[in-house]
Design a protein around this motif. Structure first.
Motif, short mmCIF file in Angstrom:
data_model
loop_
_atom_site.label_atom_id
_atom_site.label_comp_id
_atom_site.label_asym_id
_atom_site.label_seq_id
_atom_site.Cartn_x
_atom_site.Cartn_y
_atom_site.Cartn_z
N PHE A 53 3.02 3.01 -12.64
CA PHE A 53 3.17 1.73 -11.99
C PHE A 53 2.31 0.66 -12.65
N ILE A 54 2.87 -0.55 -12.80
CA ILE A 54 2.07 -1.70 -13.14
C ILE A 54 1.29 -2.09 -11.88
N PRO A 55 0.02 -2.47 -12.01
CA PRO A 55 -0.77 -2.80 -10.81
C PRO A 55 -0.09 -3.77 -9.85
N SER A 56 0.55 -4.82 -10.37
CA SER A 56 1.18 -5.81 -9.48
C SER A 56 2.34 -5.20 -8.71
N THR A 57 3.06 -4.27 -9.31
CA THR A 57 4.18 -3.63 -8.62
C THR A 57 3.66 -2.63 -7.61
N TRP A 58 2.59 -1.94 -7.98
CA TRP A 58 1.99 -1.00 -7.03
C TRP A 58 1.59 -1.72 -5.75
N ARG A 59 1.04 -2.91 -5.87
CA ARG A 59 0.62 -3.64 -4.68
C ARG A 59 1.79 -3.91 -3.73
N ARG A 60 2.99 -4.06 -4.28
CA ARG A 60 4.15 -4.35 -3.44
C ARG A 60 4.72 -3.11 -2.78
N TYR A 61 4.60 -1.96 -3.42
CA TYR A 61 5.26 -0.76 -2.90
C TYR A 61 4.29 0.37 -2.59
N ALA A 62 3.01 0.09 -2.56
CA ALA A 62 2.00 1.12 -2.36
C ALA A 62 2.29 1.96 -1.12
N ALA A 63 2.01 3.25 -1.21
CA ALA A 63 2.26 4.16 -0.09
C ALA A 63 1.16 5.21 -0.05
N ASP A 64 0.98 5.80 1.10
CA ASP A 64 0.00 6.87 1.28
C ASP A 64 0.76 8.13 1.70
N GLY A 65 1.36 8.79 0.74
CA GLY A 65 2.20 9.95 1.02
C GLY A 65 1.47 11.15 1.55
N ASN A 66 0.19 11.29 1.25
CA ASN A 66 -0.57 12.46 1.71
C ASN A 66 -1.45 12.16 2.92
N ARG A 67 -1.39 10.93 3.42
CA ARG A 67 -2.08 10.54 4.64
C ARG A 67 -3.59 10.75 4.59
N GLN B 56 15.52 18.50 8.49
CA GLN B 56 14.21 19.09 8.25
C GLN B 56 13.13 18.03 8.31
N GLN B 57 12.03 18.33 8.97
CA GLN B 57 10.87 17.46 8.99
C GLN B 57 9.64 18.28 8.65
N THR B 58 8.70 17.63 8.05
CA THR B 58 7.45 18.30 7.70
C THR B 58 6.35 17.28 7.66
N THR B 59 5.16 17.68 7.95
CA THR B 59 4.03 16.76 7.88
C THR B 59 3.60 16.62 6.43
N PRO B 60 3.40 15.39 5.93
CA PRO B 60 2.93 15.21 4.55
C PRO B 60 1.68 16.04 4.28
N TRP C 234 2.14 6.51 5.76
CA TRP C 234 1.34 5.29 5.83
C TRP C 234 1.53 4.48 4.56
N LEU C 235 1.75 3.17 4.74
CA LEU C 235 1.89 2.27 3.61
C LEU C 235 0.61 1.47 3.50
N VAL C 236 -0.03 1.52 2.34
CA VAL C 236 -1.32 0.87 2.16
C VAL C 236 -1.39 0.23 0.79
N THR C 237 -2.42 -0.56 0.57
CA THR C 237 -2.55 -1.22 -0.72
C THR C 237 -3.89 -0.95 -1.40
N GLN D 220 -2.43 9.45 -7.39
CA GLN D 220 -2.17 10.59 -6.53
C GLN D 220 -0.65 10.77 -6.42
N ILE D 221 -0.15 11.95 -6.74
CA ILE D 221 1.29 12.11 -6.93
C ILE D 221 2.10 11.99 -5.65
N ASP D 222 1.54 12.34 -4.48
CA ASP D 222 2.27 12.12 -3.23
C ASP D 222 2.47 10.62 -3.00
N ASP D 223 1.39 9.86 -3.20
CA ASP D 223 1.44 8.42 -3.00
C ASP D 223 2.41 7.78 -4.00
N ALA D 224 2.28 8.17 -5.27
CA ALA D 224 3.10 7.58 -6.32
C ALA D 224 4.58 7.92 -6.15
N SER D 225 4.88 9.15 -5.73
CA SER D 225 6.28 9.55 -5.56
C SER D 225 6.94 8.79 -4.41
#
Length: 295
Positions: A215-229, A92-96, A47-50, A237-242
């Motif tokens: 991440f700089i806040p403005s850059t985070w807004r452009r590439y934000a992600a929800d890696g751990n769902r 290989q696939q795995t659920t976050p 999931w990609l979120v901001t 959160q390191i899943d999101d940040a990675s």
């Protein structure tokens, strides 16, 4: 600390504490819905979120995670680090992972435990780097981003979420927020006025780099992600940040397995040859250490 002139991003200088980037707009909303639908069917469900919760302010550490990291003696653009692939290969696939990974039951968790012994990287951080690689195989298979490259960046930016004595918890969050120095124009630091009202960095006056991948806040807004769902894109959160860092490196379908693509990606993260050489040495060593365990 410096910024890349091309994209106005603050980046970690190897001689000072670190920073980085992300966001999605209405113009790409249609494509985003399609991507999410495909990922849901594939089983990855990225999931990609901001949005994110405001951090609790903490003292800024002046420790330098990258100070003792040796720069590899390699010419920029000449070669990429050893290609690292997770056990199980490209199919290989795995659920976050959620807050409590279960070693021995999930293939990625099993791999991360073994890789931790070989590399000295916390297993929980490896879980995030590996998860980001797997997610990008689904989202942008031509990018070929490696967990080892993400681990190299994570080591320099925050010592894998342990910056300033923090402890990386099983929920993927450091025990205290990782927040960089004020970007106030001090010597060696670019002046970046506040762009988030303190939402991500706790500073309503100027921006600061945040989280394990800085991440700089403005850059985070452009590439934000929800890696751990968990429904929240949180740069701490390191899943999101990675996953967000992987998305940043894979922009424009860059091939991170090729020498030219790899160096372009790392130098876009931090336009410093020494920084890129340090990431190279770390990524190469991590990949070789894990490969040796398979022999």
């Amino acid at each position: 600390m410096r910024t890349t002139p091309e994209n106005d991003e603050l980046v970690a200088d190897p001689a000072t504490p670190a920073p980085p980037r992300r966001g999605v707009g209405a113009a790409v909303l249609g494509r985003l819905v399609i991507v999410l639908a495909v990922l849901g069917l594939a089983g990855g469900g990225i999931w990609l979120v901001t949005k994110a919760s405001a951090p609790v302010a903490s003292p800024t550490t002046m420790e330098i995670p990258a100070l003792q990291v040796k720069a590899a003696d390699v010419k920029p653009g000449s070669v990429a680090p050893v290609n690292a692939t997770l056990a199980g290969g490209g199919t290989q696939q795995t659920t976050p992972q959620q807050a409590q990974p279960k070693p021995g039951k999930d293939p990625l968790a099993t791999w991360s435990d073994k890789a931790a012994q070989a590399t000295g990287i916390p297993a929980r951080a490896l879980l995030a780097y590996g998860n980001a690689e797997l997610a990008m195989r689904q989202m942008q298979p031509n990018c070929k981003i490696s967990w080892a490259t993400l681990a190299g960046i994570g080591r320099i930016e925050s010592n894998h979420g342990q910056y300033g004595g923090a402890v990386l918890g099983q929920d993927g969050r450091p025990s205290k927020p990782i927040i960089g120095v004020p970007l106030d124009g001090s010597p060696g630091v670019k002046a970046i006025g506040d762009t988030d009202g303190g939402q991500f960095d706790g500073d309503p006056a100027v921006d600061r780099a945040v989280g394990p991948m800085q991440f700089i806040p403005s850059t985070w807004r452009r590439y934000a992600a929800d890696g751990n769902r968990d429904g929240v894109g949180d740069p701490q959160q390191i899943d999101d940040a990675s996953l967000a860092a992987a998305r940043y490196l894979c922009v424009n379908n860059r091939d991170m397995s090729a020498a030219s693509g790899w160096w372009q990606g790392i130098l876009s993260y931090n336009n410093s040859t020494e920084y890129a050489q340090k990431v190279f040495g770390l990524a190469d060593d991590y990949a070789k250490a894990v490969a040796a365990t398979r022999s």
